[in-house]
Write a protein that holds these residues in place. Structure first.
Motif, short mmCIF file in Angstrom:
data_model
loop_
_atom_site.label_atom_id
_atom_site.label_comp_id
_atom_site.label_asym_id
_atom_site.label_seq_id
_atom_site.Cartn_x
_atom_site.Cartn_y
_atom_site.Cartn_z
N PHE A 194 33.47 35.62 40.14
CA PHE A 194 34.43 36.68 40.45
C PHE A 194 35.53 36.02 41.27
CE2 PHE A 194 34.69 41.21 42.56
CZ PHE A 194 36.00 41.32 42.15
N THR A 195 36.75 35.98 40.70
CA THR A 195 37.88 35.32 41.34
C THR A 195 38.99 36.32 41.58
OG1 THR A 195 37.36 33.25 40.19
CG2 THR A 195 39.55 33.44 41.16
N ALA A 196 39.61 36.24 42.75
CA ALA A 196 40.77 37.06 43.08
C ALA A 196 42.01 36.18 43.13
CB ALA A 196 40.58 37.77 44.41
N LEU A 197 43.08 36.62 42.46
CA LEU A 197 44.38 35.99 42.55
C LEU A 197 45.21 36.79 43.54
CD1 LEU A 197 45.16 35.43 38.75
CD2 LEU A 197 44.01 33.87 40.32
N VAL A 198 45.67 36.14 44.59
CA VAL A 198 46.35 36.84 45.69
C VAL A 198 47.69 36.17 45.95
CG1 VAL A 198 46.23 37.44 48.13
CG2 VAL A 198 44.17 37.52 46.73
N GLY A 199 48.70 36.98 46.18
CA GLY A 199 50.01 36.44 46.50
C GLY A 199 51.02 37.55 46.66
N PRO A 200 52.18 37.26 47.24
CA PRO A 200 53.21 38.28 47.41
C PRO A 200 53.81 38.67 46.07
CG PRO A 200 54.05 36.12 48.02
CD PRO A 200 52.59 35.94 47.77
N SER A 201 54.59 39.74 46.07
CA SER A 201 55.30 40.17 44.87
C SER A 201 56.17 39.02 44.36
CB SER A 201 56.16 41.39 45.20
OG SER A 201 56.89 41.80 44.07
N GLY A 202 56.12 38.78 43.06
CA GLY A 202 56.90 37.70 42.47
C GLY A 202 56.19 36.36 42.45
N SER A 203 54.93 36.33 42.91
CA SER A 203 54.20 35.07 42.94
C SER A 203 53.70 34.64 41.58
CB SER A 203 53.03 35.17 43.92
OG SER A 203 52.11 36.16 43.50
N GLY A 204 53.68 35.56 40.62
CA GLY A 204 53.27 35.22 39.25
C GLY A 204 51.88 35.65 38.87
#
Length: 248
Positions: free
Chosen positions: A44-54
């Motif tokens: 189980f992997t989460a991709l996290v980043g600000p808006s516009g991070s892709g």
């Protein structure tokens, strides 16, 4: 005909130097920008980043909903690059569970009918016991015969999660699956996704901006400006929040 070329040890999802150029307001944006990632089976992997991070575009490329300008995507042993739109649709039906908003819901059908329909589209019989099991896990039994138009936004989102789970796909791709949910419902969905990974040895990849949601994952990958900035294993909500709030 689609055939998997994977072995038991191969990742369920592999992204190799994936790059996508698209419009971002007045500018052209490259996000993802040459991302290479592997997602093992039973994780189980989460991709996290600000808006516009892709992160959302990366999810769309992984599902074959958008084609990268360069790079390679291998999903459950199938390389997506040379596949036709029809082949990609068939692949998604049989091997991928999508939790991308509520656009797949048929408003005139009941909750039960929407979930049963998702199973039939994936090429399986709509066995009542299997549909009922998903309804119970997501707390939807009381509204099973209600049309979608009568449900709250949170209720519709839970039905979308049920649609993704009911056919036991190899990979589930979830873009902000708890965004429309209150805290108890969000916890229920996240615990269900985590339990699904462990019990069925399936793979879940989730894009989120929420540190609490990310803490349910085995691994968190941080994205910024289309690139991988780092990762954390066995994350806590505090560690994810600190990383997100750190200045680049």
């Amino acid at each position: 005909m689609l055939k998997a070329g994977s072995t038991a040890a191969a990742p369920a999802l592999q992204l190799e130097e994936v790059r996508r150029v698209h419009s971002g307001g007045c500018d052209r944006v490259t996000a993802p920008a040459g991302v290479t990632l592997g997602f093992e089976r039973g994780t189980f992997t989460a991709l996290v980043g600000p808006s516009g991070s892709g992160k959302s575009m990366l999810m769309h490329c992984a599902a074959g909903l958008d084609r990268p300008d360069s790079g390679r995507v291998v999903l459950d042993g199938v390389s997506l690059g040379s596949r036709s739109e029809r082949e990609l649709a068939l692949l998604r039906r049989g091997r991928v569970g999508l939790i991308f908003g509520v656009h797949r819901l048929q408003q005139g059908l009941t909750v039960y009918q929407n979930i049963a329909m998702a199973r039939r589209i994936a090429g399986h019989r709509a066995v009542p016991q299997q549909v009922d099991a998903v309804l119970r896990r997501l707390g939807l039994c009381a509204v099973r015969h209600r049309p979608m138009s009568e449900l709250s936004d949170g209720g519709r989102q839970r039905v979308t999660v049920a649609q993704a789970l009911v056919s036991h796909p190899a990979v589930i791709l979830a873009d902000e699956p708890t965004g429309a949910l209150d805290a108890p419902s969000a916890r229920q969905v996240l615990e269900l996704l985590r339990g699904y990974v462990r019990a069925a040895r399936r793979t879940v990849v989730m894009a989120t901006h929420d540190p609490v949601a990310a803490s349910y994952a085995d691994r968190v990958i941080f994205l910024r400006d289309g690139a991988v900035e780092g990762e954390v294993h066995r994350p806590t909500a505090h560690a994810v929040a600190e990383r997100l709030n750190a200045r680049p």
